[in-house]
Design a protein around this motif. Structure first.
Motif, PDB file in Angstrom:
ATOM      1  N   UNK A   1      66.577   1.098  51.621  1.00 61.12           N
ATOM      2  CA  UNK A   1      65.954   2.393  51.915  1.00 61.12           C
ATOM      3  C   UNK A   1      67.009   3.469  52.091  1.00 61.12           C
ATOM      4  N   UNK A   2      66.726   4.635  51.542  1.00 59.18           N
ATOM      5  CA  UNK A   2      67.650   5.744  51.649  1.00 59.18           C
ATOM      6  C   UNK A   2      68.668   5.831  50.535  1.00 59.18           C
ATOM      7  N   UNK A   3      68.632   4.902  49.580  1.00 59.27           N
ATOM      8  CA  UNK A   3      69.594   4.924  48.474  1.00 59.27           C
ATOM      9  C   UNK A   3      68.859   4.663  47.169  1.00 59.27           C
ATOM     10  N   UNK A   4      68.755   5.680  46.346  1.00 58.35           N
ATOM     11  CA  UNK A   4      68.140   5.582  45.026  1.00 58.35           C
ATOM     12  C   UNK A   4      69.227   5.142  44.047  1.00 58.35           C
ATOM     13  N   UNK A   5      69.182   3.875  43.648  1.00 60.28           N
ATOM     14  CA  UNK A   5      70.243   3.331  42.802  1.00 60.28           C
ATOM     15  C   UNK A   5      70.272   3.982  41.425  1.00 60.28           C
ATOM     16  N   UNK A   6      69.112   4.341  40.911  1.00 55.07           N
ATOM     17  CA  UNK A   6      69.094   5.011  39.620  1.00 55.07           C
ATOM     18  C   UNK A   6      69.786   6.363  39.677  1.00 55.07           C
TER      19      UNK A   6
ATOM     20  N   UNK B   1      73.497   5.791  40.090  1.00 52.49           N
ATOM     21  CA  UNK B   1      74.071   5.382  38.803  1.00 52.49           C
ATOM     22  C   UNK B   1      74.380   6.603  37.936  1.00 52.49           C
ATOM     23  N   UNK B   2      73.424   7.520  37.824  1.00 53.60           N
ATOM     24  CA  UNK B   2      73.618   8.713  37.011  1.00 53.60           C
ATOM     25  C   UNK B   2      74.742   9.587  37.568  1.00 53.60           C
ATOM     26  N   UNK B   3      74.791   9.707  38.889  1.00 50.63           N
ATOM     27  CA  UNK B   3      75.834  10.523  39.511  1.00 50.63           C
ATOM     28  C   UNK B   3      77.216   9.924  39.254  1.00 50.63           C
TER      29      UNK B   3
ATOM     30  N   UNK C   1      82.448   9.861  38.208  1.00 50.24           N
ATOM     31  CA  UNK C   1      83.528   8.860  38.255  1.00 50.24           C
ATOM     32  C   UNK C   1      83.316   7.824  37.162  1.00 50.24           C
ATOM     33  N   UNK C   2      83.346   8.232  35.894  1.00 48.13           N
ATOM     34  CA  UNK C   2      83.070   7.298  34.807  1.00 48.13           C
ATOM     35  C   UNK C   2      84.013   6.088  34.836  1.00 48.13           C
ATOM     36  N   UNK C   3      83.414   4.906  34.673  1.00 48.92           N
ATOM     37  CA  UNK C   3      84.198   3.681  34.674  1.00 48.92           C
ATOM     38  C   UNK C   3      84.364   3.030  36.035  1.00 48.92           C
ATOM     39  N   UNK C   4      83.949   3.715  37.111  1.00 49.91           N
ATOM     40  CA  UNK C   4      84.112   3.126  38.447  1.00 49.91           C
ATOM     41  C   UNK C   4      83.261   1.878  38.583  1.00 49.91           C
ATOM     42  N   UNK C   5      81.995   1.959  38.182  1.00 51.30           N
ATOM     43  CA  UNK C   5      81.097   0.811  38.174  1.00 51.30           C
ATOM     44  C   UNK C   5      80.439   0.720  36.805  1.00 51.30           C
ATOM     45  N   UNK C   6      80.171  -0.496  36.359  1.00 48.28           N
ATOM     46  CA  UNK C   6      79.582  -0.712  35.040  1.00 48.28           C
ATOM     47  C   UNK C   6      78.319  -1.561  35.153  1.00 48.28           C
ATOM     48  N   UNK C   7      77.330  -1.240  34.354  1.00 48.55           N
ATOM     49  CA  UNK C   7      76.131  -2.068  34.286  1.00 48.55           C
ATOM     50  C   UNK C   7      75.187  -1.854  35.450  1.00 48.55           C
ATOM     51  N   UNK C   8      74.237  -2.768  35.594  1.00 48.91           N
ATOM     52  CA  UNK C   8      73.200  -2.652  36.614  1.00 48.91           C
ATOM     53  C   UNK C   8      73.793  -2.729  38.016  1.00 48.91           C
ATOM     54  N   UNK C   9      73.241  -1.911  38.901  1.00 46.96           N
ATOM     55  CA  UNK C   9      73.730  -1.863  40.271  1.00 46.96           C
ATOM     56  C   UNK C   9      72.782  -2.601  41.210  1.00 46.96           C
TER      57      UNK C   9
END
Length: 356
Positions: free
Chosen positions: A13-18, A21-23, A28-36
């Motif tokens: 709760x309180x964190x919209x992963x989608x 992800x977009x942000x 910070x492109x490349x910081x995290x990859x794929x599904x979160x």
């Protein structure tokens, strides 16, 4: 949204992963990859802290304010991000920061993203008992030394000269926490008004300022072995900087004293921290002596600072209790919090009377 996605989002709760992800892809492109995926990290009962992991197992930490009832000046993500970033090249260990977002439209609140640091935030005496008294003593010594290192940082040298207003700091602290209590009070609290009045009357002269953490205690530090299993326990990161500012460093010391005493006061030691009960943990007299020797500061008259620390902690817990009664807390351990507020107020009154 399908059932699986809805279930995953309900767990954080309180964190919209989608939206996160977009942000991150944009900033910070490349910081995290794929599904979160994400989980709420145990610890603070104020700001919400999440471990966010990608498909490869890479993990970052996201911090945002609590859900609902956020008091003015509290939970400032940009300030917390700023002080951590500024301290990166000092002797104070802090995580690397990756991004700070003040746009509430992204996930519904400001947030920042930082490195996930491996380490243990020791909160309970039982966790230290398993390590033995020698390691426990060393860990408590490192805790004190880290506070000394923080208070030795020149704010101007790290770009934090305007991070607070040291002049009149203590008087403003008393007033601030009194205002915070009024913003959260929904019941009578025995002794609260008396303690506030006594603090208002007893404000000491300003001390030379330093960067103040505001909630310095062992479970806000990540501790880990350096050098393998036979290495040395070191503080790897100091966390939870939401109350950091420029001010009197003895306010941090006063709060350490309170955390040292909680378990013996019936004032929330089991809920907040009771590490001082572990064999080997520095006794209060030795803890203060170590700080005084290494910092060069006089800690012989801490009555006001301890009283203020009790009041501050009482106000914080009352705010958490209020949010809990409004259904605005996330995680376990909130039900008993309201019962600890009055014992903390009583502890503050005793601290002032003992020094008078």
């Amino acid at each position: 949204m399908d059932d699986a996605a809805a279930a995953a989002r309900a767990e954080v709760p309180g964190l919209d992963l989608g939206a996160l992800r977009a942000y991150l892809d944009r900033e910070t492109p490349g910081l995290l990859e794929g599904e979160l995926s994400a989980r709420v990290l145990a610890g603070g009962k104020s700001n919400l802290t999440y471990a966010v992991t990608d498909a490869s197992g890479a993990t970052v930490v996201v911090r945002r304010p609590p859900l609902g009832h956020v008091l003015a000046t509290a939970h400032d993500m940009a300030r917390e991000h700023r002080v951590i970033t500024a301290l990166h090249d000092t002797a104070v260990p802090v995580p690397v920061t990756h991004a700070c977002c003040e746009d509430e439209a992204v996930i519904g609140a400001p947030f920042y993203v930082m490195e996930h640091v491996a380490g243990t935030p020791y909160r309970q005496a039982s966790e230290l008992v398993a390590l033995g008294p020698e390691r426990t003593r060393a860990i408590s010594e490192r805790m004190v030394d880290t506070l000394v290192d923080l208070h030795a940082v020149d704010p101007r040298a790290v770009g934090l000269e305007d991070f607070g207003r040291p002049e009149g700091f203590l008087a403003r602290q008393v007033k601030r926490w009194g205002t915070q209590l009024e913003g959260s009070r929904s019941r009578d609290l025995a002794g609260a008004d008396e303690l506030y009045a006594a603090l208002t009357r007893g404000v000491p002269a300003d001390q030379p300022p330093a960067i103040v953490h505001g909630d310095f205690r062992l479970d806000n530090l990540l501790v880990g072995l350096v050098g393998g299993e036979v290495g040395r326990d070191e503080v790897r990161a100091v966390l939870d900087w939401e109350m950091a500012t420029l001010g009197d460093p003895l306010t941090d010391v006063g709060l350490l004293v309170v955390y040292q005493q909680l378990a013996r006061l019936g004032a929330g030691g089991d809920l907040i921290t009771d590490v001082s009960e572990a064999p080997g943990y520095l006794p209060l007299r030795e803890l203060l002596a170590r700080y005084a020797e290494r910092s060069g500061r006089d800690v012989s008259d801490l009555g006001f600072y301890v009283g203020l620390a009790y009041y501050k902690l009482a106000v914080i817990l009352e705010g958490i209790y209020y949010r809990h009664t409004q259904g605005q807390t996330v995680g376990a351990g909130f039900a008993e919090i309201g019962g600890y507020v009055e014992p903390l107020v009583a502890g503050g009154l005793r601290a002032l009377k003992e020094e008078s």
